[in-house]
Design a protein around this motif. Sequence first.
Motif, PDB file in Angstrom:
ATOM      1  N   UNK A 132       0.846  -1.204   0.000  1.00 34.92           N
ATOM      2  CA  UNK A 132       0.000   0.000   0.000  1.00 34.92           C
ATOM      3  C   UNK A 132       0.880   1.253   0.000  1.00 34.92           C
ATOM      4  N   UNK A 133       1.895   1.266   0.848  1.00 35.73           N
ATOM      5  CA  UNK A 133       2.769   2.441   0.934  1.00 35.73           C
ATOM      6  C   UNK A 133       3.599   2.587  -0.347  1.00 35.73           C
ATOM      7  N   UNK A 134       4.057   1.471  -0.908  1.00 41.65           N
ATOM      8  CA  UNK A 134       4.778   1.536  -2.190  1.00 41.65           C
ATOM      9  C   UNK A 134       3.866   2.145  -3.261  1.00 41.65           C
ATOM     10  N   UNK A 135       2.617   1.713  -3.275  1.00 44.63           N
ATOM     11  CA  UNK A 135       1.661   2.275  -4.237  1.00 44.63           C
ATOM     12  C   UNK A 135       1.556   3.792  -4.064  1.00 44.63           C
ATOM     13  N   UNK A 136       1.423   4.237  -2.819  1.00 48.93           N
ATOM     14  CA  UNK A 136       1.273   5.673  -2.561  1.00 48.93           C
ATOM     15  C   UNK A 136       2.548   6.431  -2.935  1.00 48.93           C
ATOM     16  N   UNK A 137       3.704   5.846  -2.643  1.00 48.14           N
ATOM     17  CA  UNK A 137       4.981   6.480  -2.998  1.00 48.14           C
ATOM     18  C   UNK A 137       5.082   6.631  -4.511  1.00 48.14           C
ATOM     19  N   UNK A 138       4.702   5.574  -5.185  1.00 48.36           N
ATOM     20  CA  UNK A 138       4.786   5.558  -6.636  1.00 48.36           C
ATOM     21  C   UNK A 138       3.833   6.598  -7.227  1.00 48.36           C
ATOM     22  N   UNK A 139       2.625   6.644  -6.691  1.00 54.50           N
ATOM     23  CA  UNK A 139       1.663   7.649  -7.136  1.00 54.50           C
ATOM     24  C   UNK A 139       2.198   9.043  -6.858  1.00 54.50           C
ATOM     25  N   UNK A 140       2.694   9.224  -5.643  1.00 54.88           N
ATOM     26  CA  UNK A 140       3.190  10.535  -5.229  1.00 54.88           C
ATOM     27  C   UNK A 140       4.322  11.002  -6.115  1.00 54.88           C
ATOM     28  N   UNK A 188       2.121  -5.935  -6.145  1.00 54.39           N
ATOM     29  CA  UNK A 188       1.262  -6.975  -6.724  1.00 54.39           C
ATOM     30  C   UNK A 188       0.434  -7.656  -5.638  1.00 54.39           C
ATOM     31  N   UNK A 189       1.092  -7.948  -4.523  1.00 56.42           N
ATOM     32  CA  UNK A 189       0.409  -8.628  -3.423  1.00 56.42           C
ATOM     33  C   UNK A 189      -0.720  -7.746  -2.889  1.00 56.42           C
ATOM     34  N   UNK A 190      -0.389  -6.483  -2.647  1.00 55.61           N
ATOM     35  CA  UNK A 190      -1.395  -5.527  -2.165  1.00 55.61           C
ATOM     36  C   UNK A 190      -2.569  -5.461  -3.137  1.00 55.61           C
ATOM     37  N   UNK A 191      -2.256  -5.289  -4.418  1.00 53.28           N
ATOM     38  CA  UNK A 191      -3.319  -5.165  -5.418  1.00 53.28           C
ATOM     39  C   UNK A 191      -4.180  -6.419  -5.478  1.00 53.28           C
ATOM     40  N   UNK A 192      -3.564  -7.587  -5.247  1.00 54.86           N
ATOM     41  CA  UNK A 192      -4.332  -8.827  -5.359  1.00 54.86           C
ATOM     42  C   UNK A 192      -5.409  -8.902  -4.274  1.00 54.86           C
ATOM     43  N   UNK A 193      -5.138  -8.313  -3.116  1.00 55.08           N
ATOM     44  CA  UNK A 193      -6.167  -8.295  -2.063  1.00 55.08           C
ATOM     45  C   UNK A 193      -7.203  -7.205  -2.333  1.00 55.08           C
ATOM     46  N   UNK A 194      -6.703  -6.019  -2.694  1.00 55.71           N
ATOM     47  CA  UNK A 194      -7.575  -4.864  -2.875  1.00 55.71           C
ATOM     48  C   UNK A 194      -8.539  -5.073  -4.041  1.00 55.71           C
ATOM     49  N   UNK A 195      -8.046  -5.737  -5.090  1.00 53.04           N
ATOM     50  CA  UNK A 195      -8.880  -5.885  -6.288  1.00 53.04           C
ATOM     51  C   UNK A 195     -10.082  -6.787  -6.022  1.00 53.04           C
ATOM     52  N   UNK A 196      -9.988  -7.646  -5.002  1.00 52.00           N
ATOM     53  CA  UNK A 196     -11.140  -8.500  -4.683  1.00 52.00           C
ATOM     54  C   UNK A 196     -12.336  -7.667  -4.239  1.00 52.00           C
ATOM     55  N   UNK A 208     -12.747  -4.521  -5.470  1.00 53.46           N
ATOM     56  CA  UNK A 208     -12.859  -3.454  -6.469  1.00 53.46           C
ATOM     57  C   UNK A 208     -12.566  -2.089  -5.874  1.00 53.46           C
ATOM     58  N   UNK A 209     -11.651  -2.064  -4.908  1.00 52.05           N
ATOM     59  CA  UNK A 209     -11.316  -0.791  -4.277  1.00 52.05           C
ATOM     60  C   UNK A 209     -10.358   0.006  -5.154  1.00 52.05           C
ATOM     61  N   UNK A 210     -10.418   1.311  -5.007  1.00 53.24           N
ATOM     62  CA  UNK A 210      -9.394   2.176  -5.569  1.00 53.24           C
ATOM     63  C   UNK A 210      -8.144   1.988  -4.713  1.00 53.24           C
ATOM     64  N   UNK A 211      -7.022   1.563  -5.307  1.00 57.01           N
ATOM     65  CA  UNK A 211      -5.843   1.256  -4.485  1.00 57.01           C
ATOM     66  C   UNK A 211      -5.283   2.468  -3.741  1.00 57.01           C
ATOM     67  N   UNK A 212      -5.636   3.668  -4.194  1.00 55.20           N
ATOM     68  CA  UNK A 212      -5.169   4.869  -3.494  1.00 55.20           C
ATOM     69  C   UNK A 212      -6.046   5.165  -2.280  1.00 55.20           C
ATOM     70  N   UNK A 213      -7.295   4.700  -2.319  1.00 54.25           N
ATOM     71  CA  UNK A 213      -8.204   4.916  -1.188  1.00 54.25           C
ATOM     72  C   UNK A 213      -8.885   3.608  -0.811  1.00 54.25           C
ATOM     73  N   UNK A 214      -8.100   2.676  -0.310  1.00 55.13           N
ATOM     74  CA  UNK A 214      -8.665   1.353  -0.007  1.00 55.13           C
ATOM     75  C   UNK A 214      -9.617   1.416   1.183  1.00 55.13           C
ATOM     76  N   UNK A 215     -10.583   0.519   1.187  1.00 62.13           N
ATOM     77  CA  UNK A 215     -11.550   0.478   2.289  1.00 62.13           C
ATOM     78  C   UNK A 215     -10.997  -0.344   3.447  1.00 62.13           C
TER      79      UNK A 215
END
Lengths: 332, 332
Positions: free
Chosen positions: B169-177, B263-271, B273-280
């Motif tokens: 999740x933090x890697x995703x945010x860093x990458x987005x940032x 990839x691991x983070x996305x595999x959980x979040x995608x179940x 259908x969350x926005x990976x930047x604002x996961x529930x």
Amino acid sequence: MNIEMALLPGLVRDTPRQVCIVVDVLRATSTISAFFERGVREIHLGANLDEVRAIGARLGDCILAGERGGMAPPGFDFSNSPTQILRAPAAMLEGRAVAFSTTNGTRALRQLVAEGAPLVLTGCVRNGPAVAQRAIAEARRRGCDVTVIASGRENGAKICLDDVIACGYIVHLLRQGAKLDNRPASAVAQLMAEDDDPDYVQLDHAATDLSDYAGEEEEEDFEEEQRNAITRYPFIPWNAVSGSGEKSPTPRMAEEGATLALRLYQSYISEYNDNPTQPSRRAFLAAFNECSGGHHLLRYGWAADTAAVSEAGVCDIVPYVDASGEGLVLRR
Amino acid sequence: MNIEMALLPGLVRDTPRQVCIVVDVLRATSTISAFFERGVREIHLGANLDEVRAIGARLGDCILAGERGGMAPPGFDFSNSPTQILRAPAAMLEGRAVAFSTTNGTRALRQLVAEGAPLVLTGCVRNGPAVAQRAIAEARRRGCDVTVIASGRENGAKICLDDVIACGYIVHLLRQGAKLDNRPASAVAQLMAEDDDPDYVQLDHAATDLSDYAGEEEEEDFEEEQRNAITRYPFIPWNAVSGSGEKSPTPRMAEEGATLALRLYQSYISEYNDNPTQPSRRAFLAAFNECSGGHHLLRYGWAADTAAVSEAGVCDIVPYVDASGEGLVLRR
């Protein structure tokens, strides 16, 4: 039987109880598979080109394989390219011995032998189903667990993504194999009924007090979610059922490395809607092309190798390490 | 700037160039976040209960926090439970110092300080966006890279899946940032045009010979696939663009640990259908409940903690390690 996965050779635990499957998919263990597919008798491993030359001098008649800058060095017959081996004339390979240089693979195999692993196999995508089947059979026979090991890069200091993806495929096959052969549907129910370990009774220091949870605006949803979670994820790790269907003396959590590799593998395979038990070359190709190992092969003109290592289940041979003589020898 | 991820503290590379974000999501770094959210002044870290008692004796007036068997030991004010802290009366916490025992977290923080990290922050899901933003700003200012570090289990010997998910999740945010702030669309095109490093010219020892590939029945498909792959995955790692949009002196591959965690983070979040930047919370809750750390909390009645650590972006505080005095102190 536990199915575990080590992201690096240094992370293997309890080695003397592990049937080990070492994976260096781009390209050493795929190259080893290709050699055996083409009928070589045995492969002697060296950690560098000098070791391989010394093995060659000792053996006399043998094939020398290794690479420098992506090419076979002077005096060598093959580079570290499965494609080159798969294409070579049969007369060059059949029945012969090979002296083969692979840095990370040799290092991992040596370490596991030194640590007392009862059996060390080499795995890749090409021989995935065969190596999974053999590992389960051997682990049952010996009363061991199975660990799949990613060789890693830079002498095992750095995670190698392509290896972890390939390990995820093998973990999937091991898990399928262990389940399909051995786990009656009733075993789970039985385990749940027996799961009266006093360590795991439901305590209530926080759970009974959920409505107090600070900042919580959807109490009911939350309580409902957590109740579902408790039902959905009981303490029944899939690997707690031994081969005989009896409860293991110490039920253990599924190894988290195995879950990680499996999730990673599935995340690539699902993009192609592939059946994870019979993945397509296309899915592995896309996955490996995203890894630095795959980038490297593309850039250096070894694109055909990436495709060759992506062929799932085309080889039934399971190489194993024989450390009884001089050095490490792989036999089939 | 590179964004890297270490699956264990022992796998951090080139520490003196890394702004470090240490993650022990279940529960130490989430507990630290909760303490600061409730207004504590500083947190003194100990690796065990005795160290914490000694810190308490030295400081005089301070809160003691730690756990034995899931509960606060005799004489301690809090266990290692974010929920307990979030619920406590303000008077118990505001403006006070805390002496806090956390095995894996303290070990990781100590190691990174000893290895010369220029800045060590603590991260979790609760302060994910804040810690990512701060790390990018600090890395730019110092000309450093960023590494997100999973604390692991058993003294850093074993991968901890929940940590890797939170790191993803933090890697995703860093990458987005890093992308959103700094990467003009033209930078990639410019990089591709400039990418004339002679090391990376397209060689042809295998690629020109694709039709020869042994066992190949769909030559055209295969060649097409690989041509697409070469186009689709040019050697332009997303992290090769420095803050100024100039080409880095040495474009490097994206760190494979970071890709794995993402990839691991996305595999959980995608179940979900969350926005990976604002996961529930729901998505993290399901993910953590699948991990052994989450199992443990459910079994021991700390289900509310799993929910508390799953709240994304509710805290703007970024704790950092101050090692200038006696021991390790976290400040905000």
